[in-house]
Design an enzyme around this catalytic site. Sequence first.
Site, PDB file in Angstrom:
ATOM      1  N   TRP A   1     -18.126  75.733  42.175  1.00  0.00           N
ATOM      2  CA  TRP A   1     -17.028  76.807  41.424  1.00  0.00           C
ATOM      3  C   TRP A   1     -15.869  76.522  40.288  1.00  0.00           C
ATOM      4  O   TRP A   1     -14.630  76.924  40.696  1.00  0.00           O
ATOM      5  CB  TRP A   1     -15.794  77.371  42.885  1.00  0.00           C
ATOM      6  CG  TRP A   1     -16.873  77.397  44.349  1.00  0.00           C
ATOM      7  CD1 TRP A   1     -17.404  78.891  44.716  1.00  0.00           C
ATOM      8  CD2 TRP A   1     -17.279  76.631  45.269  1.00  0.00           C
ATOM      9  NE1 TRP A   1     -17.757  78.849  45.607  1.00  0.00           N
ATOM     10  CE2 TRP A   1     -18.235  77.975  46.370  1.00  0.00           C
ATOM     11  CE3 TRP A   1     -18.590  75.135  45.237  1.00  0.00           C
ATOM     12  CZ2 TRP A   1     -19.466  77.023  47.039  1.00  0.00           C
ATOM     13  CZ3 TRP A   1     -18.740  74.815  46.529  1.00  0.00           C
ATOM     14  CH2 TRP A   1     -19.778  75.834  46.965  1.00  0.00           C
ATOM     15  N   ASP A   2     -16.084  75.916  39.804  1.00  0.00           N
ATOM     16  CA  ASP A   2     -15.358  74.610  38.489  1.00  0.00           C
ATOM     17  C   ASP A   2     -13.693  74.073  39.487  1.00  0.00           C
ATOM     18  O   ASP A   2     -13.170  74.708  39.040  1.00  0.00           O
ATOM     19  CB  ASP A   2     -14.993  76.536  37.469  1.00  0.00           C
ATOM     20  CG  ASP A   2     -14.651  75.412  36.449  1.00  0.00           C
ATOM     21  OD1 ASP A   2     -14.958  74.506  36.764  1.00  0.00           O
ATOM     22  OD2 ASP A   2     -13.973  76.466  35.806  1.00  0.00           O
ATOM     23  N   TYR A   3     -14.470  73.578  40.718  1.00  0.00           N
ATOM     24  CA  TYR A   3     -13.461  73.265  41.302  1.00  0.00           C
ATOM     25  C   TYR A   3     -13.077  71.462  40.900  1.00  0.00           C
ATOM     26  O   TYR A   3     -12.863  71.082  42.041  1.00  0.00           O
ATOM     27  CB  TYR A   3     -13.628  73.130  42.858  1.00  0.00           C
ATOM     28  CG  TYR A   3     -13.106  74.387  43.394  1.00  0.00           C
ATOM     29  CD1 TYR A   3     -12.123  75.705  42.783  1.00  0.00           C
ATOM     30  CD2 TYR A   3     -13.579  74.739  44.940  1.00  0.00           C
ATOM     31  CE1 TYR A   3     -11.496  76.955  43.606  1.00  0.00           C
ATOM     32  CE2 TYR A   3     -13.242  76.077  45.047  1.00  0.00           C
ATOM     33  CZ  TYR A   3     -12.290  77.150  44.683  1.00  0.00           C
ATOM     34  OH  TYR A   3     -11.861  78.340  45.522  1.00  0.00           O
TER      35      TYR A   3
ATOM     36  N   LYS B   1      -7.852  72.098  42.767  1.00  0.00           N
ATOM     37  CA  LYS B   1      -7.158  73.637  42.671  1.00  0.00           C
ATOM     38  C   LYS B   1      -7.231  74.565  44.038  1.00  0.00           C
ATOM     39  O   LYS B   1      -6.909  75.167  44.792  1.00  0.00           O
ATOM     40  CB  LYS B   1      -8.711  73.883  41.602  1.00  0.00           C
ATOM     41  CG  LYS B   1      -8.611  72.918  40.226  1.00  0.00           C
ATOM     42  CD  LYS B   1      -9.599  73.906  39.361  1.00  0.00           C
ATOM     43  CE  LYS B   1      -9.479  73.065  38.064  1.00  0.00           C
ATOM     44  NZ  LYS B   1     -10.642  73.961  37.098  1.00  0.00           N
TER      45      LYS B   1
ATOM     46  N   ASN C   1     -10.598  79.288  39.906  1.00  0.00           N
ATOM     47  CA  ASN C   1     -10.730  77.635  38.697  1.00  0.00           C
ATOM     48  C   ASN C   1      -9.377  77.972  38.371  1.00  0.00           C
ATOM     49  O   ASN C   1      -9.820  77.085  37.797  1.00  0.00           O
ATOM     50  CB  ASN C   1     -12.274  78.227  38.213  1.00  0.00           C
ATOM     51  CG  ASN C   1     -11.828  79.137  37.173  1.00  0.00           C
ATOM     52  OD1 ASN C   1     -10.806  79.810  37.097  1.00  0.00           O
ATOM     53  ND2 ASN C   1     -13.040  79.565  36.057  1.00  0.00           N
TER      54      ASN C   1
END
Length: 842
Positions: A518-520, A546, A640
């Site tokens: 999740w691009d966390y 995030k 994100n």
Amino acid sequence: MNLEIVLRSLLTLGLLVVGAWFTYGGVQLASLGGSLYYLGSGVLMLACAGLVWRKSASGIVVYAALSALTLIWALYEVGFAFWLLLPRLAMPFGILLLMVIWARTSRELIDAQFEQSGRRLQSSAWGTLGLGGLALIYAFSIDGHFSLNGSIDEANPSMWSTDANPASVESDPSQWPHYGNTQAGTRFVGADQINVLNVKDLEVAWTYQTGVTPEAYPGGTTAFAFQATPIKVGDTLYVCAGNNSVHALDPETGEPKWVYDPKIDTTGVFMFACRGVSYHEDAVSSVSESVSLAGADAGLAKAEASASDFDAGAGFAAEAFGSTIGSAIDADSDSAEACSSRIITATLDARLIALDAKTGEPCEGFGQGGQVSLLEGMGEAKPGYYLVSSPPAIVGDVAVVGGFVLDNMSVDEPPGVVRGYSVKTGEQLWAWDSGRPLDAGRWQPGEAYTRGSPNAWSLFSADENLGMVYVPTGNTTPDYYGAHRTEAQDKHSTSVVALNAANGDVVWSFQTVHHDLWDYDVPSQPTLLDIPVAGELIPALIQPTKQGELFMLNRLTGEPIAEVQEKSVPKGDIPGERYSPTQPVSVGIPSLNPPEMTEADMWGATALDQLWCRIEFKKLRYEGRFTPPGLDASLQWPGNMGVMNWGSITVDPERGLLATNSSNAPLVVQLVPREEMPEGEQIFFDENYVPLSPQIGTPYGVRTERPMLSPLGIPCNAPPWGKMSVINLKTRELVWQRPLGTTKDNAPFGIAMSGAFTQGGSILTKGGLIFVGATQDSYLRAFDVATGEELWKGRLPAGGQATPMSFVSEDDGKQYVVIAAGGHQYMQTQIGDYLVAYSLPN
């Protein structure tokens, strides 16, 4: 043409257009399992259009009843939230008002059809209008109001004030020597000259301009931002501009003492960004000139032996490190040798530079001509693929440097290695390769780093007593597909990692997202303080994320202090992909993660685009938190951009309070099969200007839309989009939360809706104030930390997408609050090059 015909024509046309869209869109929404309101309303509007055109007063009866039902439905969905209520009521009630006016022009007709009931008919229509108007007036009157959920206990602050606490040690309020004031990243200033009683009198003391503007780069493609927080050491303020130029200023006047321009190569750099510089000063005592590996290892061994052995009065391994702020050295002493105090800065073209803090001249003994290439040993690094935007962490005589790796281009991107360098010579002392096989041992000079390994682009914190540096990590590239990731890459992705500052060894690691798809990545600087638990002080670290979680960990061991639970999450269906069945959720301290999104959370400027957003929402696959990406379009909530980002949190260690600004923006994600992707390793844009990232080396590219916008270019998720919150760390409860900022500088006609997207951070003061810029409107604000009341705001010449700082001048005795006001191109705020200082009148 008389007035009656004009009004009747307009009414008929309006009812036909709105009714047709409501009916068409309502059918789609109903077929997707959404609200039936729009379909029913559309059909009734079309019927009313026919009745009005035939001059039948029955149209008024039907539409007045529909308006009353609309009011009930709107209040049921959103209550008295003004900006959510307005688009639901404005258009339908506007049509009703026009209908009542038309009825007055056709009084003879209506009286003929309804005899005496005509007057009652108009009265009922006016009554419905009145109720809708009263609902909106009341909602507007309470817009931006909020309630206190908890309290601040002032009775016993002593548990939060110990000499061993790196967050609560009484720092010199005349100095701000690190990005977050202390190495612990507290962003707290122990000065109360500016306080809740007089903050209303703040005025601009001075303004400085760096000269770094789009006009200085004609034809350039690099976006602009000014994200820096100045530091203050001695009688000088140091700040970097987005092009990595370093400016040394007089803190009382803003007059420049010197400016150094590294003349960076901006090829491939997507944004000018420099968040700060670091300072190092030679220790006066006979402490070793470099970090003593034996001493630091001894301190770590003691720390690792038992967390319960933590001594609040003594700390660990203090003997291993020389003070980085040697107070016995006068920065202005003519007898001080060159570069005995130095500014350490890293650049967007991957250089580490040491400057004489007094003159701005490069330190000749550092690397070659005062600089070291951070691309050495990195393998191929295409322009813009590897850069540094955050200041190094200085621990003793070691500069610890991370770096940013461009997202979602390829599996074969530069390494995300974290390295330690001598602040004196520029010699590389160690490297932590986050993707190195777990059984490979410590990295040795000459060995290759792991390509595409998790990077660490944000701000680090340090505890010199323990000899540890705390590193928030990003994700293994690319972000949205992870079947290729190794065990080592997965282990340290999206984590906070404690490293031995002497040799780069991992002491402990805590993962905030397992197998992150999740691009966390962890974007926030960890904050260090000591937490009283059952009458004992526990050395703690708070890590914002995030996702909106605040993980409270023991900074000796990485074990949670506040309870963390593993909760089940949805599983995806991409062939070969691995999915974690659970994700860690912090439940022992309030979470700022927004509630799960529903159809009623969709928004728009009008009822028309709100219906469009509802349809699009219902089309998306959304299974709640951690919905995995797939071949269909899915909703990621939060997106994100994060609830919290590099602005992190601020902590008042004396009263045990945590404050932070946050944002709520969804992301629409869709994996795109390789054969459907354009060829080439670059970011493409579809017909709606939504980016397509290649993710070369995987079977899929990825389409990411942020935020989710209506056809009018307005966010589909309802405001407020930005908030300010305060948490009581003693009771671990949310004290208050309120909208932060407005849309004044972005919305049409300067409409000021409460709660704008934020980028930047806040500070707390001993005077009981929170200072924060960060919002899309160009203001610096001051809030009462106890009540959340906005006490003051100062207009900035450009967007304040930065974290402020504060100090008390040793010269004139005044407390100053300073913020970079240069805007953020992606946030669509006003671009500038200003550093603005505020103080009280003389």
